[in-house]
Design an enzyme around this catalytic site. Structure first.
Site, PDB file in Angstrom:
ATOM      1  N   ARG A 260       1.428  14.231  13.713  1.00 48.67           N
ATOM      2  CA  ARG A 260       1.254  13.964  11.617  1.00 48.67           C
ATOM      3  C   ARG A 260       1.473  15.596  11.405  1.00 48.67           C
ATOM      4  O   ARG A 260       0.971  15.520  10.308  1.00 48.67           O
ATOM      5  CB  ARG A 260       0.959  13.235  10.879  1.00 48.67           C
ATOM      6  CG  ARG A 260       1.181  11.416  11.813  1.00 48.67           C
ATOM      7  CD  ARG A 260       0.094  10.628  11.281  1.00 48.67           C
ATOM      8  NE  ARG A 260       1.264  10.095  10.373  1.00 48.67           N
ATOM      9  CZ  ARG A 260       0.351   8.792   9.610  1.00 48.67           C
ATOM     10  NH1 ARG A 260      -0.570   8.551   9.363  1.00 48.67           N
ATOM     11  NH2 ARG A 260       1.094   9.045   7.751  1.00 48.67           N
TER      12      ARG A 260
ATOM     13  N   CYS B 206      -4.824  12.980  13.910  1.00 47.01           N
ATOM     14  CA  CYS B 206      -4.786  11.836  13.626  1.00 47.01           C
ATOM     15  C   CYS B 206      -4.435  11.116  14.302  1.00 47.01           C
ATOM     16  O   CYS B 206      -4.076  11.429  15.858  1.00 47.01           O
ATOM     17  CB  CYS B 206      -3.398  11.880  12.429  1.00 47.01           C
ATOM     18  SG  CYS B 206      -2.724  10.838  12.164  1.00 47.01           S
TER      19      CYS B 206
ATOM     20  N   ARG C 252      -8.149  -0.450   5.580  1.00 42.25           N
ATOM     21  CA  ARG C 252      -7.608   1.006   4.735  1.00 42.25           C
ATOM     22  C   ARG C 252      -6.616   0.052   4.219  1.00 42.25           C
ATOM     23  O   ARG C 252      -6.104   0.343   3.068  1.00 42.25           O
ATOM     24  CB  ARG C 252      -7.723   1.763   5.891  1.00 42.25           C
ATOM     25  CG  ARG C 252      -8.585   2.532   6.522  1.00 42.25           C
ATOM     26  CD  ARG C 252      -8.199   3.427   6.855  1.00 42.25           C
ATOM     27  NE  ARG C 252      -7.007   4.256   5.932  1.00 42.25           N
ATOM     28  CZ  ARG C 252      -6.469   5.818   7.563  1.00 42.25           C
ATOM     29  NH1 ARG C 252      -7.011   5.839   8.315  1.00 42.25           N
ATOM     30  NH2 ARG C 252      -5.481   6.349   6.023  1.00 42.25           N
TER      31      ARG C 252
ATOM     32  N   LYS D  30       0.984  -1.419  -0.590  1.00 45.16           N
ATOM     33  CA  LYS D  30      -0.133   0.270  -0.189  1.00 45.16           C
ATOM     34  C   LYS D  30       1.084   1.196  -0.340  1.00 45.16           C
ATOM     35  O   LYS D  30       0.352   2.365  -0.397  1.00 45.16           O
ATOM     36  CB  LYS D  30      -0.749   0.154   1.920  1.00 45.16           C
ATOM     37  CG  LYS D  30      -1.641   1.625   1.966  1.00 45.16           C
ATOM     38  CD  LYS D  30      -2.290   1.469   2.624  1.00 45.16           C
ATOM     39  CE  LYS D  30      -1.679   1.530   4.400  1.00 45.16           C
ATOM     40  NZ  LYS D  30      -1.169   3.232   4.716  1.00 45.16           N
ATOM     41  N   ASN D  31       1.797   1.007   0.631  1.00 45.03           N
ATOM     42  CA  ASN D  31       2.937   2.290   1.162  1.00 45.03           C
ATOM     43  C   ASN D  31       3.407   2.556   0.042  1.00 45.03           C
ATOM     44  O   ASN D  31       4.390   3.899   0.187  1.00 45.03           O
ATOM     45  CB  ASN D  31       3.143   2.219   2.410  1.00 45.03           C
ATOM     46  CG  ASN D  31       2.661   2.727   3.441  1.00 45.03           C
ATOM     47  OD1 ASN D  31       1.074   3.309   2.923  1.00 45.03           O
ATOM     48  ND2 ASN D  31       2.583   2.518   4.784  1.00 45.03           N
TER      49      ASN D  31
ATOM     50  N   ASP E 149       4.688   0.805  11.826  1.00 39.14           N
ATOM     51  CA  ASP E 149       3.073   0.088  11.818  1.00 39.14           C
ATOM     52  C   ASP E 149       3.139  -1.704  12.353  1.00 39.14           C
ATOM     53  O   ASP E 149       2.446  -2.386  11.939  1.00 39.14           O
ATOM     54  CB  ASP E 149       3.325  -0.335   9.793  1.00 39.14           C
ATOM     55  CG  ASP E 149       3.319   1.624   9.597  1.00 39.14           C
ATOM     56  OD1 ASP E 149       3.032   2.644  10.262  1.00 39.14           O
ATOM     57  OD2 ASP E 149       3.736   1.542   8.361  1.00 39.14           O
TER      58      ASP E 149
HETATM   59  N1  EPU Z   1       6.640  14.200  10.259  1.00 40.11           N
HETATM   60  C1  EPU Z   1       7.236  16.164  10.536  1.00 40.11           C
HETATM   61  N2  EPU Z   1       6.288  16.884   9.754  1.00 40.11           N
HETATM   62  C2  EPU Z   1       6.888  16.724   8.609  1.00 40.11           C
HETATM   63  C3  EPU Z   1       6.253  15.015   8.270  1.00 40.11           C
HETATM   64  C4  EPU Z   1       6.491  14.323   9.099  1.00 40.11           C
HETATM   65  O1  EPU Z   1       6.786  16.557  11.879  1.00 40.11           O
HETATM   66  O2  EPU Z   1       6.200  17.161   7.508  1.00 40.11           O
HETATM   67  C5  EPU Z   1       6.458  13.993  11.634  1.00 40.11           C
HETATM   68  C6  EPU Z   1       5.601  12.803  12.280  1.00 40.11           C
HETATM   69  O3  EPU Z   1       4.420  13.427  12.598  1.00 40.11           O
HETATM   70  C7  EPU Z   1       5.969  11.667  12.752  1.00 40.11           C
HETATM   71  C8  EPU Z   1       7.696  11.443  11.567  1.00 40.11           C
HETATM   72  O4  EPU Z   1       7.892  12.466  11.407  1.00 40.11           O
HETATM   73  O5  EPU Z   1       6.032  11.962  13.901  1.00 40.11           O
HETATM   74  C9  EPU Z   1       7.579  10.472  10.224  1.00 40.11           C
HETATM   75  O6  EPU Z   1       6.273  10.464  10.065  1.00 40.11           O
HETATM   76  P1  EPU Z   1       6.303  10.117   7.983  1.00 40.11           P
HETATM   77  O7  EPU Z   1       6.833  11.296   7.537  1.00 40.11           O
HETATM   78  O8  EPU Z   1       7.329   9.342   7.643  1.00 40.11           O
HETATM   79  O9  EPU Z   1       5.671   9.383   8.419  1.00 40.11           O
HETATM   80  P2  EPU Z   1       4.408   9.689   6.754  1.00 40.11           P
HETATM   81  O10 EPU Z   1       5.570   9.156   5.744  1.00 40.11           O
HETATM   82  O11 EPU Z   1       2.958   9.951   6.931  1.00 40.11           O
HETATM   83  C10 EPU Z   1       4.688   6.484   5.852  1.00 40.11           C
HETATM   84  C11 EPU Z   1       3.218   5.852   5.959  1.00 40.11           C
HETATM   85  C12 EPU Z   1       3.362   5.516   7.801  1.00 40.11           C
HETATM   86  C13 EPU Z   1       4.198   5.291   8.804  1.00 40.11           C
HETATM   87  C14 EPU Z   1       5.120   6.142   8.385  1.00 40.11           C
HETATM   88  C15 EPU Z   1       6.763   5.582   9.252  1.00 40.11           C
HETATM   89  C16 EPU Z   1       2.595   6.029   4.382  1.00 40.11           C
HETATM   90  C17 EPU Z   1       1.345   6.330   3.421  1.00 40.11           C
HETATM   91  N3  EPU Z   1       2.573   5.497   5.456  1.00 40.11           N
HETATM   92  O12 EPU Z   1       3.673   8.007   6.704  1.00 40.11           O
HETATM   93  O13 EPU Z   1       1.843   4.412   7.769  1.00 40.11           O
HETATM   94  O14 EPU Z   1       4.204   4.864   9.935  1.00 40.11           O
HETATM   95  O15 EPU Z   1       5.822   6.397   7.256  1.00 40.11           O
HETATM   96  O16 EPU Z   1       7.140   4.813   8.914  1.00 40.11           O
HETATM   97  O17 EPU Z   1       3.748   5.832   3.846  1.00 40.11           O
HETATM   98  C18 EPU Z   1       0.458   2.786   7.876  1.00 40.11           C
HETATM   99  O18 EPU Z   1       0.248   1.911   6.695  1.00 40.11           O
HETATM  100  O19 EPU Z   1      -0.207   1.932   8.386  1.00 40.11           O
HETATM  101  C19 EPU Z   1       1.146   4.031   8.575  1.00 40.11           C
HETATM  102  C20 EPU Z   1       0.576   4.644   8.798  1.00 40.11           C
END
Ligand code: EPU
Length: 418
Positions: free
Chosen positions: A121, A116, A398, A22-23, A306
Site C-alpha cells: 500500500r 500494512c 476501526r 467510514k470511507n 472489502d
Molecule cells: N496503490 C499503489 N500506489 C498508490 C496507491 C495505491 O500502488 O499510490 C495500490 C495499493 O497498494 C493497492 C491498490 O493500488 O494494491 C488499490 O489501492 P487503493 O489506493 O485503491 O486503496 P486505498 O485508497 O488505500 C481504499 C479504502 C480501502 C479499500 C481500498 C480498495 C479508504 C479509506 N480505504 O484504500 O478500505 O480496501 O480503497 O477499495 O477509502 C477498509 O475499509 O477496510 C479498507 C481497507
C-alpha cells in the site's frame, strides 16, 4: 484487550440499520481543511478511524465539535500542516490530508505510511498526482514534504492503476488549483462520487465523478457546507451476509442497493433470496441450500475487496467448491487461517483461494488480523456450533459502529468482554 464472545446457531431476524460510510467520512473530514468556513457532516459513523482523523484535524488547527451523528469542523487557519507518524501508522487514510493541505496552505508534511497488514500500500500515485499539479515533493526522515508556495496549477494526471484515496487526494488538491485538471483512470467508487458532491456544494467545479475521467476547474475559494454521508456499503454487505449465513430473515435498512449490487448478484446466484423492498431496504432470507459461486475482487462496480473476507465465510457454507481471487491487495487472506481453525476447508495459492464446502464450523478461539478479516470471523461464528472467542476486536472497532449492539438487536448471541 477487548474480545467478542459469540454463541453460534441463532438465525438473525428483524431490522438492522446501516451507518454512514467510514470511507466517505474520512476524505470528507479531510476536505473540511479546504475552507475557513464551518463544515457540517451528518451521519458520521462513530468508529475509531473517524476519531483518529478528527484528532489529526485538531492537531492541524481545526476545531472539531461532535453532536451525536453530526460533526462540525471549523478551520479558520492551518496551524500545523503535518500528519505525524504516530497517527499515520495507526491509520493510512491520514495521507488524505496531503492534497487539501498543499492546496490550502501551500505545504504539507506527511509521514510515509510504512507496511500494512493487507499489502504494501504505497502512496506513490498520490505523490505523482500532486507533482502533476505543480507541487515539489521531497522525502526525508520517513516524511514526505510537499510544497507549492505559489499555489497548485491544473494538470493532467493519468493513474497507472486505480486508487481510491489517490483519486480523492488529487481531487481535493485540484479543486483549489488554478486552471483545469483532468484525472484519468480515476476510481469510480461511490465514496469518490460522494466526496465530489460535497465539494461541488462547497463551490468546486467538478464533472465526471463516478466515471474514469474527472474534470476539475479550479476555483480560488471554497465555502462551508452541510453534507450527509452516504450509507456504508461494506457494512450493509456484511449484514446481508450475516442474514444469509445464519439462515435468518433480515431487513438491512438505510442502504443503497446499487452500491452492493456486485455482492447481491453473487448471493442470489448462490441461492440466497434477496428482495429490494424500496426506500433503501434489502430483505435477505437464508435457510436455503447454497451453491458455490466463484468471485474475483475488482474496483467498483466490481466486487469490493472489502467484502472478500466476509464472502469467503459465506462460501464455507456452500455445497461444493468455489474459487476466490483477490486482485486488489497482495496479502488479504489472513482470515483464511482462522476460518480453517473453525473447521473450514480452504487452500491458498498466492492471490487465489479454493474453498471446499459445506464445512461444519465449530466455535474456537481466533484472532482478528484486520478490519474486514474480523468481520468474516464474526460471520463464521454466527453459524458455528458452540462458542467462538475473537481476540483483538479493536480491528473491527476501526470501521463497524456498535456491531455487537446491532447484531444482538437482531438476535445474535454476541458480547464484548475485556
Ligand atoms: N496503490 C499503489 N500506489 C498508490 C496507491 C495505491 O500502488 O499510490 C495500490 C495499493 O497498494 C493497492 C491498490 O493500488 O494494491 C488499490 O489501492 P487503493 O489506493 O485503491 O486503496 P486505498 O485508497 O488505500 C481504499 C479504502 C480501502 C479499500 C481500498 C480498495 C479508504 C479509506 N480505504 O484504500 O478500505 O480496501 O480503497 O477499495 O477509502 C477498509 O475499509 O477496510 C479498507 C481497507
Amino acid at each position: 484487550m477487548d474480545k467478542f464472545v459469540i454463541e453460534g446457531g441463532t438465525p438473525l431476524h428483524g431490522s438492522i440499520a446501516t451507518s454512514g460510510a467510514k470511507n466517505s467520512a474520512l476524505p470528507e473530514l479531510a476536505a473540511a481543511l479546504l475552507t475557513d468556513e464551518p463544515v457540517i457532516l451528518r451521519r458520521i459513523p462513530r468508529v475509531r478511524d473517524i476519531r483518529t482523523m478528527e484528532r489529526l484535524l485538531v492537531d492541524i488547527g481545526s476545531d472539531v465539535a461532535e453532536d451525536g451523528e453530526q460533526v462540525t469542523i471549523n478551520t479558520p487557519k492551518i496551524l500545523s500542516p503535518e500528519a505525524p507518524y504516530e497517527l499515520v501508522k495507526t491509520m493510512r487514510a491520514s495521507s488524505l490530508v496531503l492534497g487539501p493541505l498543499v492546496a490550502r496552505a501551500g505545504r504539507a508534511r506527511v509521514s510515509l505510511p510504512g507496511g500494512c497488514g493487507i499489502g504494501a500500500r504505497p502512496i506513490n500515485l498520490h505523490l505523482k498526482g500532486l507533482e502533476h499539479l505543480g507541487a515539489k515533493i521531497e522525502q526525508s526522515h520517513g516524511y514526505i514534504e510537499a510544497v507549492a508556495p505559489n499555489g497548485l496549477k491544473g494538470g493532467r494526471i493519468t493513474f497507472d492503476r486505480i486508487t481510491v484515496t489517490g483519486t480523492e487526494d488529487i481531487l481535493m488538491a485540484a479543486v483549489l488549483a488554478s486552471g483545469e485538471s483532468v484525472i484519468e483512470n480515476a476510481a469510480r467508487e461511490p465514496e469518490v462520487v460522494d466526496l465530489a458532491e460535497m465539494l461541488i456544494k462547497m463551490g468546486a467545479q467538478i464533472e465526471g465523478a463516478g466515471t474514469s475521467t474527472i474534470r476539475v476547474n479550479g476555483v480560488s475559494k471554497l465555502h462551508g457546507v452541510t453534507h450527509e454521508i452516504i450509507a456504508d456499503r461494506i457494512e450493509a454487505g456484511t449484514f446481508l451476509i450475516a442474514g444469509a449465513i445464519s439462515g435468518g430473515d433480515l431487513r438491512v435498512t438505510g442502504c443503497v442497493p446499487e452500491h452492493v449490487a456486485a455482492l447481491t448478484s453473487k448471493m442470489i446466484e448462490a441461492g440466497v433470496r434477496i428482495t429490494d423492498e424500496g426506500g433503501g431496504t434489502l430483505r435477505v432470507q437464508g435457510g436455503t441450500t447454497l451453491s458455490p459461486v466463484d468471485m474475483r475482487t475488482e474496483e467498483f462496480p466490481g466486487f469490493a475487496t472489502d467484502l472478500q473476507a466476509q464472502y469467503m465465510a459465506l462460501m464455507t457454507q456452500a455445497d461444493g467448491i468455489s474459487f476466490i481471487s483477490e486482485t486488489i491487495f497482495e496479502n488479504r487472506f489472513m482470515h483464511a487461517q482462522e476460518l480453517i481453525r473453525m473447521g473450514a476447508r480452504i487452500r491458498l495459492d498466492g492471490r487465489q483461494a479454493t474453498i471446499a464446502g459445506r464445512s461444519y464450523l465449530t466455535g474456537a478461539g481466533v484472532i482478528a488480523s484486520d478490519l474486514r478479516a474480523s468481520a468474516s470471523l464474526v460471520l463464521a461464528a454466527l453459524v458455528a456450533k458452540g462458542e467462538t472467542v475473537i481476540d483483538r476486536v479493536y480491528h473491527i472497532d476501526r470501521g463497524y459502529e456498535k456491531i455487537e449492539e446491532k447484531l444482538s438487536g437482531v438476535g445474535a448471541r454476541i458480547s464484548r468482554v475485556d
